[in-house]
Design a protein around this motif. Structure first.
Motif, PDB file in Angstrom:
ATOM      1  N   UNK A 257      -7.329 -14.655 -13.806  1.00 54.79           N
ATOM      2  CA  UNK A 257      -5.985 -14.712 -14.372  1.00 54.79           C
ATOM      3  C   UNK A 257      -5.708 -16.065 -15.025  1.00 54.79           C
ATOM      4  N   UNK A 258      -6.166 -17.146 -14.415  1.00 58.41           N
ATOM      5  CA  UNK A 258      -5.934 -18.471 -14.984  1.00 58.41           C
ATOM      6  C   UNK A 258      -6.591 -18.599 -16.352  1.00 58.41           C
ATOM      7  N   UNK A 259      -7.748 -17.973 -16.548  1.00 56.29           N
ATOM      8  CA  UNK A 259      -8.416 -18.009 -17.845  1.00 56.29           C
ATOM      9  C   UNK A 259      -7.585 -17.282 -18.895  1.00 56.29           C
ATOM     10  N   UNK A 260      -7.008 -16.119 -18.529  1.00 58.41           N
ATOM     11  CA  UNK A 260      -6.159 -15.401 -19.480  1.00 58.41           C
ATOM     12  C   UNK A 260      -5.020 -16.301 -19.939  1.00 58.41           C
ATOM     13  N   UNK A 261      -4.403 -16.982 -19.002  1.00 59.50           N
ATOM     14  CA  UNK A 261      -3.270 -17.847 -19.326  1.00 59.50           C
ATOM     15  C   UNK A 261      -3.705 -18.989 -20.241  1.00 59.50           C
ATOM     16  N   UNK A 262      -4.889 -19.535 -20.010  1.00 62.55           N
ATOM     17  CA  UNK A 262      -5.387 -20.628 -20.843  1.00 62.55           C
ATOM     18  C   UNK A 262      -5.647 -20.150 -22.270  1.00 62.55           C
ATOM     19  N   UNK A 263      -6.263 -18.979 -22.409  1.00 68.02           N
ATOM     20  CA  UNK A 263      -6.494 -18.430 -23.748  1.00 68.02           C
ATOM     21  C   UNK A 263      -5.167 -18.150 -24.451  1.00 68.02           C
ATOM     22  N   UNK A 264      -4.214 -17.603 -23.717  1.00 71.57           N
ATOM     23  CA  UNK A 264      -2.920 -17.285 -24.304  1.00 71.57           C
ATOM     24  C   UNK A 264      -2.201 -18.547 -24.762  1.00 71.57           C
ATOM     25  N   UNK A 265      -2.225 -19.592 -23.943  1.00 71.31           N
ATOM     26  CA  UNK A 265      -1.580 -20.841 -24.322  1.00 71.31           C
ATOM     27  C   UNK A 265      -2.207 -21.420 -25.586  1.00 71.31           C
ATOM     28  N   UNK A 266      -3.523 -21.300 -25.707  1.00 72.11           N
ATOM     29  CA  UNK A 266      -4.200 -21.811 -26.898  1.00 72.11           C
ATOM     30  C   UNK A 266      -3.866 -20.954 -28.121  1.00 72.11           C
ATOM     31  N   UNK A 267      -3.773 -19.638 -27.912  1.00 70.96           N
ATOM     32  CA  UNK A 267      -3.401 -18.752 -29.008  1.00 70.96           C
ATOM     33  C   UNK A 267      -2.012 -19.106 -29.544  1.00 70.96           C
ATOM     34  N   UNK A 268      -1.116 -19.476 -28.667  1.00 71.54           N
ATOM     35  CA  UNK A 268       0.251 -19.802 -29.089  1.00 71.54           C
ATOM     36  C   UNK A 268       0.313 -21.074 -29.929  1.00 71.54           C
ATOM     37  N   UNK A 269      -0.725 -21.881 -29.865  1.00 75.23           N
ATOM     38  CA  UNK A 269      -0.778 -23.062 -30.720  1.00 75.23           C
ATOM     39  C   UNK A 269      -1.259 -22.700 -32.123  1.00 75.23           C
ATOM     40  N   UNK A 270      -1.738 -21.459 -32.273  1.00 80.52           N
ATOM     41  CA  UNK A 270      -2.250 -20.994 -33.567  1.00 80.52           C
ATOM     42  C   UNK A 270      -1.655 -19.630 -33.914  1.00 80.52           C
ATOM     43  N   UNK A 271      -0.368 -19.511 -33.941  1.00 77.63           N
ATOM     44  CA  UNK A 271       0.238 -18.198 -34.213  1.00 77.63           C
ATOM     45  C   UNK A 271      -0.187 -17.663 -35.581  1.00 77.63           C
ATOM     46  N   UNK A 272      -0.461 -16.364 -35.605  1.00 78.47           N
ATOM     47  CA  UNK A 272      -0.818 -15.739 -36.872  1.00 78.47           C
ATOM     48  C   UNK A 272      -2.295 -15.763 -37.191  1.00 78.47           C
ATOM     49  N   UNK A 273      -3.116 -16.439 -36.380  1.00 77.91           N
ATOM     50  CA  UNK A 273      -4.561 -16.450 -36.588  1.00 77.91           C
ATOM     51  C   UNK A 273      -5.261 -15.990 -35.318  1.00 77.91           C
TER      52      UNK A 273
END
Length: 507
Positions: A257-273
């Motif tokens: 679960x912690x990995x999912x959260x880390x990927x999601x947080x990184x995705x939010x720094x690159x919205x739209x890509x």
């Protein structure tokens, strides 16, 4: 599972599985790390040479060999070399130090101990000397592995149900337990994972967690069954790891679960890509998955997310499948394979099947862990849905008893994950003279948001329909929750120690 994978899953031993896969696809890659690649054929050939080198050092079938190594190609080679010899191996998580390592070496009666020299600033060889470990040898690159002529080797093991693995539970408030596994129990666990995920030879996986974790062989078995590679990460951190994911075209990632959260947080720094253009599936286990997190990952990252249930004693119990409904993927841990029996006794999950361990090093612990019908007593609480999916509702020891009423910490945590100011949360019970226990929510604040107050938290939970008697009476806000180093599980015992003496807030 396709016909080839199903046939390979009948292998009696891990070494037999290696040989059968190497014969089918010798030139296909199995492990990728940086600029290096190891094929299935090379895995078989090099592991035999390492086994011969170990044999020359005195390692024989049944010899106990401990290893405490990072996630590297060399680590996998050493492990499979030991499997070729039929040695008993006891992997130790690299983040453990003198107390845990000494306990493992003594408990397993290890005759040899493989270490990485100095890694991440820690001198493992010096620690081994402090612990009076025997047979210490260093493994830090391919040239450092033992080497020899395979002609000296005895025949490979043929009995898959002999105990050849000793894994160690994390031991948060007491000494770790030595968990006894066989080649067949590990193959059964990996087969469960492979069966659920519907992968193909065109996939590319990733091993971003310690290979010494029970997930190491679990995942490697899946690679051998399906014939696809995985990228190994010696140290996992974002965004640094993204280059390797993209470079190798990883299609399946995860860990917990912690990995999912880390990927999601990184995705939010690159919205739209797309964070990783090739990625189509996040998969993992090891810790509860809040439904809210599932929906955020799927909506914002554009991938499927499947979550499973496993433990050191049973590496894979249930797993979500990509063709499950969103409702099942969000709210359940998936279904078990046909070889796993799940029995719910007074709300507690019990297990019987080939993937279940043989018990513990301590016979007394084994006697306590299994019921009269041979089912492992997990201590987890849950229920089965009509279509056979498992819903976990908490831990028996994670139930808070407030004024005689049982309160599930997980229920409150799942609801709090829907609060915009909550990046993660751990709900714990703290001693309270009047109530017996009081409910405390320890919140890891979402970046850029104000700290949630007790009033805001209770208002949110009331709005989600939580019963009044379950509302937290205490809220603590932290920059980061304490976590273990393997699958990044939250260490609730540390929170209990920290906040047990705090002043009880007014109700």
């Amino acid at each position: 599972m396709n016909d080839t994978a199903h046939a390979l899953g009948t292998s009696r031993t891990l070494w037999e599985l290696v040989e059968r896969r190497a014969a089918l696809t010798p030139d296909r890659a199995v492990l990728l790390q940086g600029d290096r690649s190891l094929s299935f054929g090379a895995l078989r050939e090099r592991a035999e040479r390492v086994a011969a080198g170990l044999y020359g050092m005195g390692v024989r079938p049944g010899t106990v060999v401990a290893w405490q190594l990072p996630t590297r190609i060399e680590t996998a080679l050493l492990s499979f070399a030991l499997a070729r010899l039929g040695a008993v191996q006891t992997p130790v998580i690299p983040f453990y130090r003198d107390h845990e390592v000494g306990f493992a070496l003594r408990g397993a009666k290890a005759e040899f101990f493989a270490v990485p020299g100095t890694w991440r600033g820690h001198d493992f060889a010096a620690m081994a000397r402090r612990l009076d470990a025997t047979g210490v040898f260093e493994v830090y690159d391919g040239d450092a592995l033992p080497d020899g002529d395979p002609a000296v080797l005895p025949g490979p093991p043929t009995e898959g149900t002999a105990v050849r693995w000793i894994y160690w539970t994390s031991g948060t408030t007491s000494d770790p337990k030595g968990v006894l596994h066989t080649d067949r129990s590990l193959i059964a666990g990996g087969s469960c994972l492979a069966h659920a995920l519907h992968l193909s030879p065109d996939d590319v996986g990733s091993i971003a967690f310690p290979y010494a974790h029970i997930g190491g062989p679990d995942y490697t078995v899946m690679l051998l069954l399906y014939g696809f590679p995985a990228v190994m990460f010696e140290q996992f951190a974002l965004p640094e790891a993204l280059e390797e994911y993209r470079r190798h075209g990883v299609t399946v990632a995860g860990g917990s679960t912690a990995f999912y959260s880390m990927f999601l947080a990184e995705q939010r720094r690159r919205p739209g890509t797309r964070l990783i253009p090739s990625l189509r599936l996040l998969a993992g286990g090891g810790a509860p998955k809040p439904p809210e997190l599932y929906h955020r990952v799927v909506d914002e990252m554009g991938v499927r997310l499947t979550h499973g249930y496993g433990m050191t004693e049973v590496p894979m119990i249930t797993m979500g499948s990509p063709d499950d409904s969103d409702e099942n993927l969000a709210t359940t841990e998936g279904r078990p394979p046909a070889s796993m029996e799940i029995r719910i006794v007074d709300g507690e999950v019990r297990l019987r099947g080939e993937a279940v361990c043989r018990g513990y090093l301590d016979p007394a612990q084994t006697a306590e862990a299994f019921d009269a019908d041979g089912f492992l007593i997990t201590g987890d609480l849950g229920r089965l849905t009509p279509d056979g999916h498992l819903v976990l509702t908490g831990r028996l020891k994670d139930v808070i008893i407030r004024k005689g009423e049982n309160i599930s910490a997980k229920e409150i945590e799942d609801l709090l994950h829907g609060h915009p100011g909550v990046a993660d949360v751990a709900v714990i019970g703290l001693p309270d003279e009047e109530r017996g226990e009081r409910v405390c929510a320890v919140i890891e604040r979402a970046p850029g948001t104000p700290a949630p107050t007790l009033a805001a938290v209770t208002a949110h939970l009331r709005g989600r329909g939580l019963s009044v008697h379950k509302l937290p009476e205490q809220v603590e806000v932290v920059d980061a929750l304490p976590r273990g180093e393997t699958l990044r599980k939250v260490l609730k015992y540390k929170l209990r120690e920290r906040y047990a003496a705090a002043v009880t807030p007014e109700p």
